[in-house]
Design a protein around this motif. Structure first.
Motif, PDB file in Angstrom:
ATOM      1  N   PRO A  22      30.118  37.423  55.975  1.00 40.76           N
ATOM      2  CA  PRO A  22      30.172  36.197  56.784  1.00 40.76           C
ATOM      3  C   PRO A  22      31.503  35.473  56.599  1.00 40.76           C
ATOM      4  CG  PRO A  22      28.121  36.338  55.537  1.00 40.76           C
ATOM      5  CD  PRO A  22      29.013  37.417  55.013  1.00 40.76           C
ATOM      6  N   ARG A  23      31.953  34.834  57.638  1.00 39.23           N
ATOM      7  CA  ARG A  23      33.210  34.082  57.559  1.00 39.23           C
ATOM      8  C   ARG A  23      33.041  32.895  56.608  1.00 39.23           C
ATOM      9  NH1 ARG A  23      36.912  35.760  61.068  1.00 39.23           N
ATOM     10  NH2 ARG A  23      36.234  37.010  62.858  1.00 39.23           N
ATOM     11  N   GLY A  24      34.043  32.695  55.775  1.00 43.30           N
ATOM     12  CA  GLY A  24      33.985  31.642  54.782  1.00 43.30           C
ATOM     13  C   GLY A  24      33.454  32.093  53.431  1.00 43.30           C
ATOM     14  N   ALA A  25      33.005  33.360  53.366  1.00 44.61           N
ATOM     15  CA  ALA A  25      32.462  33.864  52.104  1.00 44.61           C
ATOM     16  C   ALA A  25      33.502  34.614  51.287  1.00 44.61           C
ATOM     17  CB  ALA A  25      31.266  34.782  52.374  1.00 44.61           C
ATOM     18  N   GLU A  26      34.759  34.647  51.773  1.00 44.45           N
ATOM     19  CA  GLU A  26      35.777  35.414  51.068  1.00 44.45           C
ATOM     20  C   GLU A  26      36.011  34.887  49.658  1.00 44.45           C
ATOM     21  OE1 GLU A  26      36.098  34.145  54.019  1.00 44.45           O
ATOM     22  OE2 GLU A  26      36.770  35.661  55.474  1.00 44.45           O
ATOM     23  N   ALA A  27      36.008  33.557  49.499  1.00 48.26           N
ATOM     24  CA  ALA A  27      36.281  32.982  48.178  1.00 48.26           C
ATOM     25  C   ALA A  27      35.219  33.396  47.170  1.00 48.26           C
ATOM     26  CB  ALA A  27      36.345  31.451  48.278  1.00 48.26           C
ATOM     27  N   ALA A  28      33.953  33.422  47.591  1.00 45.84           N
ATOM     28  CA  ALA A  28      32.871  33.823  46.684  1.00 45.84           C
ATOM     29  C   ALA A  28      33.001  35.290  46.307  1.00 45.84           C
ATOM     30  CB  ALA A  28      31.516  33.555  47.327  1.00 45.84           C
ATOM     31  N   VAL A  29      33.376  36.121  47.272  1.00 38.98           N
ATOM     32  CA  VAL A  29      33.540  37.553  46.985  1.00 38.98           C
ATOM     33  C   VAL A  29      34.706  37.767  46.031  1.00 38.98           C
ATOM     34  CG1 VAL A  29      34.089  39.790  47.996  1.00 38.98           C
ATOM     35  CG2 VAL A  29      32.508  38.250  49.160  1.00 38.98           C
ATOM     36  N   ILE A  30      35.809  37.073  46.257  1.00 38.59           N
ATOM     37  CA  ILE A  30      36.966  37.205  45.366  1.00 38.59           C
ATOM     38  C   ILE A  30      36.614  36.771  43.955  1.00 38.59           C
ATOM     39  CG2 ILE A  30      39.269  36.290  44.884  1.00 38.59           C
ATOM     40  CD1 ILE A  30      39.701  36.143  47.920  1.00 38.59           C
ATOM     41  N   ALA A  31      35.855  35.662  43.832  1.00 42.08           N
ATOM     42  CA  ALA A  31      35.440  35.198  42.502  1.00 42.08           C
ATOM     43  C   ALA A  31      34.538  36.224  41.823  1.00 42.08           C
ATOM     44  CB  ALA A  31      34.723  33.849  42.632  1.00 42.08           C
ATOM     45  N   ALA A  32      33.643  36.840  42.604  1.00 42.74           N
ATOM     46  CA  ALA A  32      32.750  37.851  42.028  1.00 42.74           C
ATOM     47  C   ALA A  32      33.534  39.071  41.567  1.00 42.74           C
ATOM     48  CB  ALA A  32      31.689  38.249  43.049  1.00 42.74           C
ATOM     49  N   ILE A  33      34.540  39.486  42.361  1.00 40.99           N
ATOM     50  CA  ILE A  33      35.355  40.644  41.986  1.00 40.99           C
ATOM     51  C   ILE A  33      36.144  40.354  40.714  1.00 40.99           C
ATOM     52  CG2 ILE A  33      37.321  42.061  42.687  1.00 40.99           C
ATOM     53  CD1 ILE A  33      36.333  41.815  45.569  1.00 40.99           C
ATOM     54  N   ARG A  34      36.711  39.147  40.631  1.00 45.92           N
ATOM     55  CA  ARG A  34      37.468  38.790  39.433  1.00 45.92           C
ATOM     56  C   ARG A  34      36.572  38.718  38.204  1.00 45.92           C
ATOM     57  NH1 ARG A  34      41.413  34.050  41.976  1.00 45.92           N
ATOM     58  NH2 ARG A  34      42.911  35.481  42.952  1.00 45.92           N
ATOM     59  N   ALA A  35      35.362  38.183  38.356  1.00 42.48           N
ATOM     60  CA  ALA A  35      34.429  38.114  37.234  1.00 42.48           C
ATOM     61  C   ALA A  35      34.030  39.509  36.781  1.00 42.48           C
ATOM     62  CB  ALA A  35      33.191  37.318  37.631  1.00 42.48           C
ATOM     63  N   ASP A  36      33.838  40.409  37.751  1.00 46.41           N
ATOM     64  CA  ASP A  36      33.484  41.781  37.400  1.00 46.41           C
ATOM     65  C   ASP A  36      34.633  42.478  36.695  1.00 46.41           C
ATOM     66  OD1 ASP A  36      31.581  44.157  37.803  1.00 46.41           O
ATOM     67  OD2 ASP A  36      33.448  44.900  38.669  1.00 46.41           O
ATOM     68  N   ALA A  37      35.872  42.222  37.176  1.00 47.13           N
ATOM     69  CA  ALA A  37      37.037  42.851  36.546  1.00 47.13           C
ATOM     70  C   ALA A  37      37.267  42.318  35.135  1.00 47.13           C
ATOM     71  CB  ALA A  37      38.279  42.620  37.406  1.00 47.13           C
ATOM     72  N   ALA A  38      36.919  41.049  34.915  1.00 45.72           N
ATOM     73  CA  ALA A  38      37.119  40.462  33.585  1.00 45.72           C
ATOM     74  C   ALA A  38      36.087  40.936  32.573  1.00 45.72           C
ATOM     75  CB  ALA A  38      37.071  38.937  33.693  1.00 45.72           C
ATOM     76  N   GLU A  39      34.979  41.483  33.053  1.00 48.02           N
ATOM     77  CA  GLU A  39      33.933  41.970  32.155  1.00 48.02           C
ATOM     78  C   GLU A  39      34.428  43.230  31.444  1.00 48.02           C
ATOM     79  OE1 GLU A  39      29.972  41.696  30.596  1.00 48.02           O
ATOM     80  OE2 GLU A  39      31.148  40.338  31.843  1.00 48.02           O
ATOM     81  N   GLU A  40      34.443  43.179  30.138  1.00 50.43           N
ATOM     82  CA  GLU A  40      34.912  44.316  29.351  1.00 50.43           C
ATOM     83  C   GLU A  40      33.849  45.404  29.328  1.00 50.43           C
ATOM     84  OE1 GLU A  40      36.306  43.312  25.516  1.00 50.43           O
ATOM     85  OE2 GLU A  40      37.672  41.763  26.198  1.00 50.43           O
ATOM     86  N   ARG A  41      34.250  46.623  29.639  1.00 48.79           N
ATOM     87  CA  ARG A  41      33.333  47.753  29.643  1.00 48.79           C
ATOM     88  C   ARG A  41      33.938  48.892  28.818  1.00 48.79           C
ATOM     89  NH1 ARG A  41      33.114  45.830  34.900  1.00 48.79           N
ATOM     90  NH2 ARG A  41      31.044  45.161  35.602  1.00 48.79           N
ATOM     91  N   PRO A  42      33.731  48.851  27.510  1.00 53.46           N
ATOM     92  CA  PRO A  42      34.270  49.931  26.678  1.00 53.46           C
ATOM     93  C   PRO A  42      33.626  51.257  27.047  1.00 53.46           C
ATOM     94  CG  PRO A  42      33.555  48.046  25.347  1.00 53.46           C
ATOM     95  CD  PRO A  42      33.036  47.838  26.724  1.00 53.46           C
ATOM     96  N   PRO A  43      34.317  52.369  26.832  1.00 49.61           N
ATOM     97  CA  PRO A  43      33.719  53.674  27.085  1.00 49.61           C
ATOM     98  C   PRO A  43      32.465  53.883  26.246  1.00 49.61           C
ATOM     99  CG  PRO A  43      36.095  53.848  26.738  1.00 49.61           C
ATOM    100  CD  PRO A  43      35.710  52.453  26.397  1.00 49.61           C
ATOM    101  N   LEU A  44      31.634  54.817  26.688  1.00 41.58           N
ATOM    102  CA  LEU A  44      30.351  55.053  26.024  1.00 41.58           C
ATOM    103  C   LEU A  44      30.532  55.412  24.558  1.00 41.58           C
ATOM    104  CD1 LEU A  44      27.288  55.352  26.184  1.00 41.58           C
ATOM    105  CD2 LEU A  44      27.625  57.707  26.956  1.00 41.58           C
ATOM    106  N   HIS A  45      31.542  56.256  24.247  1.00 39.32           N
ATOM    107  CA  HIS A  45      31.714  56.681  22.857  1.00 39.32           C
ATOM    108  C   HIS A  45      32.117  55.502  21.963  1.00 39.32           C
ATOM    109  CE1 HIS A  45      35.794  56.968  24.561  1.00 39.32           C
ATOM    110  NE2 HIS A  45      36.250  56.788  23.331  1.00 39.32           N
ATOM    111  N   LEU A  46      32.871  54.553  22.528  1.00 34.58           N
ATOM    112  CA  LEU A  46      33.230  53.370  21.738  1.00 34.58           C
ATOM    113  C   LEU A  46      32.017  52.468  21.517  1.00 34.58           C
ATOM    114  CD1 LEU A  46      36.750  52.352  23.111  1.00 34.58           C
ATOM    115  CD2 LEU A  46      36.169  53.611  21.030  1.00 34.58           C
ATOM    116  N   LYS A  47      31.124  52.381  22.505  1.00 32.22           N
ATOM    117  CA  LYS A  47      29.901  51.610  22.323  1.00 32.22           C
ATOM    118  C   LYS A  47      29.040  52.215  21.224  1.00 32.22           C
ATOM    119  CE  LYS A  47      29.437  49.692  26.988  1.00 32.22           C
ATOM    120  NZ  LYS A  47      28.557  49.578  28.172  1.00 32.22           N
ATOM    121  N   ILE A  48      28.960  53.546  21.210  1.00 35.10           N
ATOM    122  CA  ILE A  48      28.165  54.219  20.168  1.00 35.10           C
ATOM    123  C   ILE A  48      28.784  53.982  18.798  1.00 35.10           C
ATOM    124  CG2 ILE A  48      27.388  56.468  19.322  1.00 35.10           C
ATOM    125  CD1 ILE A  48      27.234  57.383  22.228  1.00 35.10           C
ATOM    126  N   LEU A  49      30.117  54.106  18.716  1.00 33.53           N
ATOM    127  CA  LEU A  49      30.787  53.848  17.439  1.00 33.53           C
ATOM    128  C   LEU A  49      30.599  52.401  16.992  1.00 33.53           C
ATOM    129  CD1 LEU A  49      34.150  55.814  17.843  1.00 33.53           C
ATOM    130  CD2 LEU A  49      32.263  56.346  16.299  1.00 33.53           C
TER     131      LEU A  49
END
Length: 370
Positions: A22-49
């Protein structure tokens, strides 16, 4: 030949032009993308370690406190005081972590906060159990749930956010199966718990609208489903080893069959897609697995489909590894002679080959091109 590339701005513009956004929703999508990118996701082997390192650090430091006579498992108030102090330290370190510069220092800070929270939770839970009474029903579950709710918003790692809710669920399973004074039939209670875990996992994992911070709870619920399925698939009269009362697995198998069919429809784009011949055949296969009493195989397929649809490599790997394990358990648990089991294996293999031939002949194994 190089593949065409597209930048984020052009993609958002294309979504808006096509009506998908929807028009006007770009800011919310950009914020969601940035929040997702800021979320740290270590590889599986590092999580196990990290999990192994935290377990060892927690165990050794707790042993040091006991040997040094700084704490005593005979004093509930002392354990509760120490636990509260470690939880406070863990929360403080977790709050300081985002302000630390990226690098080794932040990783050490996160691991230290994780260990402090783990120590605090263990001592707090044990202290509450001692103070309230070791044989009092539901005290361990409520204590674990309480410290989970207290620390979840400030937890340093997603791994802690998975393990703590999962521990509360496992405590509830043990409470139901192992406490001989449990008044109700364990089949009903376990089925209700399994249905609750299924609903939570579906709500938090299958929707892209769910905040990222809540997704670890969905993963914990999925792990709790797997734990209950493992108890059933392992045989041992489904819990009779704990309280001398066998658990009826059929209600859980029914819930799991419905969940598997729902996941197949969700992955295909909606439940209405189940009317298509290939998906109708897949749904029929899920029903047959339910009647065959193979909850482990159904659960492994469910995890595999969810992992594939979400592009979640750990879930996909877990489903791939769980499938052969549950297949072996299912065949091993059949009350048949070795000759009958061999014939069943051969027949199953021929049936799978015939199914693959039908799929290939009908073209169901090929993606549709616009």
């Amino acid at each position: 030949m190089t593949r065409p590339t597209i930048d984020a701005g052009t993609l958002l513009a294309a979504w808006t032009a096509s009506g998908a956004l929807p028009r006007g929703a770009e800011a919310a999508v950009i914020a969601a993308i940035r929040a997702d990118a800021a979320e740290e996701r270590p590889p599986l082997h590092l999580k196990i370690l990290a999990a192994v390192g935290t377990f060892l650090a927690t165990a050794f430091f707790l042993a040091f406190l006991v040997v040094a006579k700084l704490i005593s498992f005979d004093s509930g108030s002392g354990l509760l005081s120490w636990g509260t102090a470690f939880i406070a330290a863990g929360i403080g370190l977790s709050l300081a972590r985002p302000r630390a510069p990226a690098g080794m220092g932040r990783d050490v800070l996160a691991q230290t906060a994780f260990t402090a929270l783990a120590l605090g939770k263990v001592m707090t839970v044990v202290g509450i159990i001692i103070l309230m009474g070791e044989n009092k029903p539901w005290v361990p579950t409520m204590a674990i749930l309480a410290v989970t709710i207290l620390t979840y918003p400030v937890s340093a790692t997603s791994l802690d956010r998975v393990l703590s809710p999962y521990a509360a669920g496992v405590a509830a399973v043990i409470e139901i199966l192992a406490r001989r004074g449990f008044a109700a039939d364990p089949s009903l209670a376990i089925t209700v718990l399994f249905a609750l875990a299924t609903g939570i996992a579906g709500l938090l994992l299958l929707s892209h609208r769910v905040p990222l911070a809540l997704r670890p709870i969905g993963t914990a619920a999925l792990a709790l489903m797997g734990t209950i399925v493992c108890i059933i698939a392992a045989g041992l009269d489904a819990g009779a080893w704990a309280n001398d009362r066998s658990m009826d697995p059929r209600p859980i198998e029914a819930v799991l069959t419905v969940a598997l069919i729902g996941v197949i429809g969700w992955a295909a784009g909606g439940l209405v897609q189940l009317a298509r011949p290939p998906l109708l055949a897949a749904a029929a296969g899920a029903v047959l697995l339910g009647f065959a009493g193979a909850p482990g195989i159904s659960f492994a397929l469910l995890v595999l489909i969810v992992g594939h649809a979400l592009h979640d490599v750990p879930l996909r790997v877990a489903g791939i590894l769980a499938l052969p394990v549950f297949l072996v358990l299912w065949y091993y648990g059949r009350d048949m002679t070795f000759l009958e089991k061999s014939a069943t294996l051969v027949g199953s293999g021929l049936l799978l080959l015939a199914g693959q031939a039908v799929i290939a002949r009908a073209g169901w194994d090929r993606e549709e091109t616009p």
